[in-house]
Design an enzyme around this catalytic site. Structure first.
Site, PDB file in Angstrom:
ATOM      1  N   ARG A 258       0.529  -1.428  -0.243  1.00 34.88           N
ATOM      2  CA  ARG A 258       0.139   0.300   0.320  1.00 34.88           C
ATOM      3  C   ARG A 258       0.956   1.470   0.088  1.00 34.88           C
ATOM      4  O   ARG A 258       2.213   1.830   0.530  1.00 34.88           O
ATOM      5  CB  ARG A 258      -1.328  -0.230   0.986  1.00 34.88           C
ATOM      6  CG  ARG A 258      -1.639  -1.044   1.522  1.00 34.88           C
ATOM      7  CD  ARG A 258      -3.397  -1.555   2.395  1.00 34.88           C
ATOM      8  NE  ARG A 258      -3.050  -2.128   2.377  1.00 34.88           N
ATOM      9  CZ  ARG A 258      -4.650  -2.851   3.279  1.00 34.88           C
ATOM     10  NH1 ARG A 258      -4.830  -1.819   3.905  1.00 34.88           N
ATOM     11  NH2 ARG A 258      -4.875  -4.224   3.491  1.00 34.88           N
ATOM     12  N   ARG A 273       1.722   1.522  10.540  1.00 32.92           N
ATOM     13  CA  ARG A 273       1.657   2.139   9.274  1.00 32.92           C
ATOM     14  C   ARG A 273       2.644   2.395   8.044  1.00 32.92           C
ATOM     15  O   ARG A 273       3.514   2.808   7.869  1.00 32.92           O
ATOM     16  CB  ARG A 273       0.919   3.254   9.185  1.00 32.92           C
ATOM     17  CG  ARG A 273      -0.301   3.551   7.719  1.00 32.92           C
ATOM     18  CD  ARG A 273      -0.309   4.784   7.372  1.00 32.92           C
ATOM     19  NE  ARG A 273      -1.401   5.294   9.035  1.00 32.92           N
ATOM     20  CZ  ARG A 273      -3.075   5.459   8.711  1.00 32.92           C
ATOM     21  NH1 ARG A 273      -3.367   5.006   8.021  1.00 32.92           N
ATOM     22  NH2 ARG A 273      -3.456   5.174   9.576  1.00 32.92           N
ATOM     23  N   GLU A 345      -7.090  -0.347  14.364  1.00 41.31           N
ATOM     24  CA  GLU A 345      -7.899  -1.420  13.869  1.00 41.31           C
ATOM     25  C   GLU A 345      -6.306  -2.617  13.702  1.00 41.31           C
ATOM     26  O   GLU A 345      -5.642  -2.899  12.882  1.00 41.31           O
ATOM     27  CB  GLU A 345      -8.383  -1.230  12.566  1.00 41.31           C
ATOM     28  CG  GLU A 345      -8.738  -1.930  11.555  1.00 41.31           C
ATOM     29  CD  GLU A 345      -8.648  -2.358  10.079  1.00 41.31           C
ATOM     30  OE1 GLU A 345      -8.212  -2.928   9.116  1.00 41.31           O
ATOM     31  OE2 GLU A 345      -8.661  -0.685  10.112  1.00 41.31           O
ATOM     32  N   SER A 348     -11.071  -6.262   9.626  1.00 40.84           N
ATOM     33  CA  SER A 348     -12.098  -6.076   9.312  1.00 40.84           C
ATOM     34  C   SER A 348     -12.865  -6.806   8.346  1.00 40.84           C
ATOM     35  O   SER A 348     -12.066  -7.733   7.651  1.00 40.84           O
ATOM     36  CB  SER A 348     -11.175  -4.484   7.988  1.00 40.84           C
ATOM     37  OG  SER A 348     -12.533  -4.242   7.401  1.00 40.84           O
ATOM     38  N   ARG A 385       0.080  -6.199  11.616  1.00 38.78           N
ATOM     39  CA  ARG A 385       0.113  -5.056  13.378  1.00 38.78           C
ATOM     40  C   ARG A 385      -0.157  -6.019  13.426  1.00 38.78           C
ATOM     41  O   ARG A 385       0.191  -5.201  15.129  1.00 38.78           O
ATOM     42  CB  ARG A 385      -0.516  -4.447  12.144  1.00 38.78           C
ATOM     43  CG  ARG A 385      -0.526  -3.397  13.456  1.00 38.78           C
ATOM     44  CD  ARG A 385      -2.497  -2.923  12.834  1.00 38.78           C
ATOM     45  NE  ARG A 385      -2.195  -1.476  11.014  1.00 38.78           N
ATOM     46  CZ  ARG A 385      -2.929  -0.391  11.459  1.00 38.78           C
ATOM     47  NH1 ARG A 385      -4.193  -0.722  11.728  1.00 38.78           N
ATOM     48  NH2 ARG A 385      -2.964   0.196  10.358  1.00 38.78           N
TER      49      ARG A 385
END
Length: 420
Positions: A258, A273, A345, A348, A385
């Site tokens: 990403r 991140r 988070e 998801s 993460r």
């Protein structure tokens, strides 16, 4: 994409969904106008083609004195057909391009609003408290010899890293534990491609408002995936599935990439991140009437994994403005991060209804044998993460980290990770 019949038969539902997402509801009237034009042009072209067909049968039988006039009429009619087909193609292309910009219809129970307007469904466990000043995940991992950010930046640039020693073992252990759980629950494990064609990336809805986050290899016209949801969605594109014995479930292990466009300055410390990480993603093909039940199951399996790493977390119902293009409804599980004094988070899960499958032509046979559009769903089972939540919540005063019991068999039986 959404069902075109919904646009025609219940345009107010589409307007309401657009409003809930904070997007332009005026697109509905533009689409209705284009749809009328498109359907009118199709009818006009069909009528002219029929006239052309009738005339074509008359010409061979016509007397010589009439044949010349009929041939002239046929030539004129051919030009009209060509013009009508051009108008049909133009109207259809304009409709399709605009129609593809419309996001999936939101679930009526999803909370309305933006990123911060989520609804908390439940809390599990109490925020972790320490009788000493806790270290953050980067300090802990560096002390354990588990990460090397400096060399990651040297080799690849900012937000890249090397997981080393116990850091690498933690990631491999987590993902193997996730795969083991998935297999126990009937999922087929998959190692998926990291590069996909444009039509697959577009089919999953990632080339709309989120296209700036995706790495594109222009010379090859391929995209690096940000989740194995993308190749798993493309796996059955242009196919008719057999769902008579239940949903098809896959668990994809992949590296994910990403660009994190627009996030500069946010979470630049450590591995929260980053531009590359690994993930095990659940992906389900289901009958539309089974989709909500499948969604609840995916959330349950995510919570089962979170229980195994023994961290406090909460479940949130994501607000409509933060759903992403394809999701009808989305639940996130957020773990407590002690040094940030907040929840972040970790998982998801989204119910995409028939939105992706319609774009990718994924169908199943109904009871009468007629092909129908399938539903697709996805959900995170473990990512890089998660290491952040594990080391921060299970740290001890000397910088060591207790390994959650369920994870121990996947990291060589280690009960405690000790600083070097």
């Amino acid at each position: 994409m959404i069902d075109p019949r919904t646009l025609r038969e219940d345009p107010e539902a589409v307007r309401a969904s657009q409003r809930a997402r904070g997007e332009d509801e005026g697109v509905v009237d533009k689409l209705l106008s284009l749809d009328t034009r498109r359907r009118s042009s199709i009818a006009a072209a069909d009528k002219l083609r029929n006239e052309q067909k009738v005339l074509g049968k008359q010409i061979p039988k016509a007397p010589p004195e009439e044949k010349q006039q009929l041939l002239a009429t046929a030539k004129e009619l051919a030009a009209q057909v060509k013009a009508a087909e051009a108008e049909q193609n133009t109207a259809s292309d304009e409709f399709d391009q605009l129609f593809r910009t419309v996001a999936n219809l939101v679930h009526p129970d999803a909370p309305i609003g933006g990123e911060d307007d989520f609804a908390v469904v439940k809390h599990v466990g109490e925020p972790t408290k320490f009788d000493f000043t806790p270290r953050d995940h980067l300090e802990l991992l560096e002390g354990l010899g588990g990460v090397d950010m400096e060399r990651g930046a040297k080799v690849s640039g900012s937000r890249f890293y090397f997981l080393t020693g116990v850091g690498a073992q933690l990631q491999l252990g987590l993902l193997n534990m996730a795969v083991a759980q998935a297999v126990e629950n009937g999922f087929t494990p998959m190692i998926t491609p990291s590069l996909v064609r444009p039509e697959v990336m577009a089919g999953t809805g990632f080339l709309g408002s989120h296209s700036s986050e995706i790495y594109h290899l222009e010379e090859d016209d391929l995209y690096l995936v940000g989740t194995s949801e993308v190749p798993l969605a493309g796996f059955h594109s242009d196919e008719i599935l057999d769902l008579n014995d239940g949903s098809k479930r896959y668990a994809g292990w992949s590296s994910c990439y990403r660009r994190e466009a627009g996030s500069y300055g946010k979470d630049t410390r450590g591995i929260i991140r980053v531009h590359q990480f690994d993930k095990v993603e659940m992906f389900v093909y289901a009958k539309p009437e089974d989709a909500e039940a499948e969604h609840a199951k995916l959330l349950g399996w995510e919570e089962e994994m979170l229980a195994k790493i023994e961290v406090p977390y909460r479940v949130i119902d994501t607000a409509t403005g933060d759903l992403g293009t394809s999701a009808h409804r989305k639940f996130d599980c957020e773990a407590w991060i002690p040094t940030q004094d907040t929840y972040r988070e970790l998982t998801s899960t989204s119910n995409c209804t028939t939105f992706q499958a319609r774009r990718l032509s994924i169908r199943y046979r109904g009871e009468n044998g007629k092909p129908l559009i399938a539903a697709t769903l996805n959900g995170t089972l473990a990512t890089t993460r998660w290491i952040v939540a594990i080391v921060e919540n299970h740290q001890q005063e000397d910088g060591s980290v207790r390994v959650p019991e369920a994870l121990r068999p996947f990291v060589g039986g280690k009960e405690v990770l000790t600083p070097r």
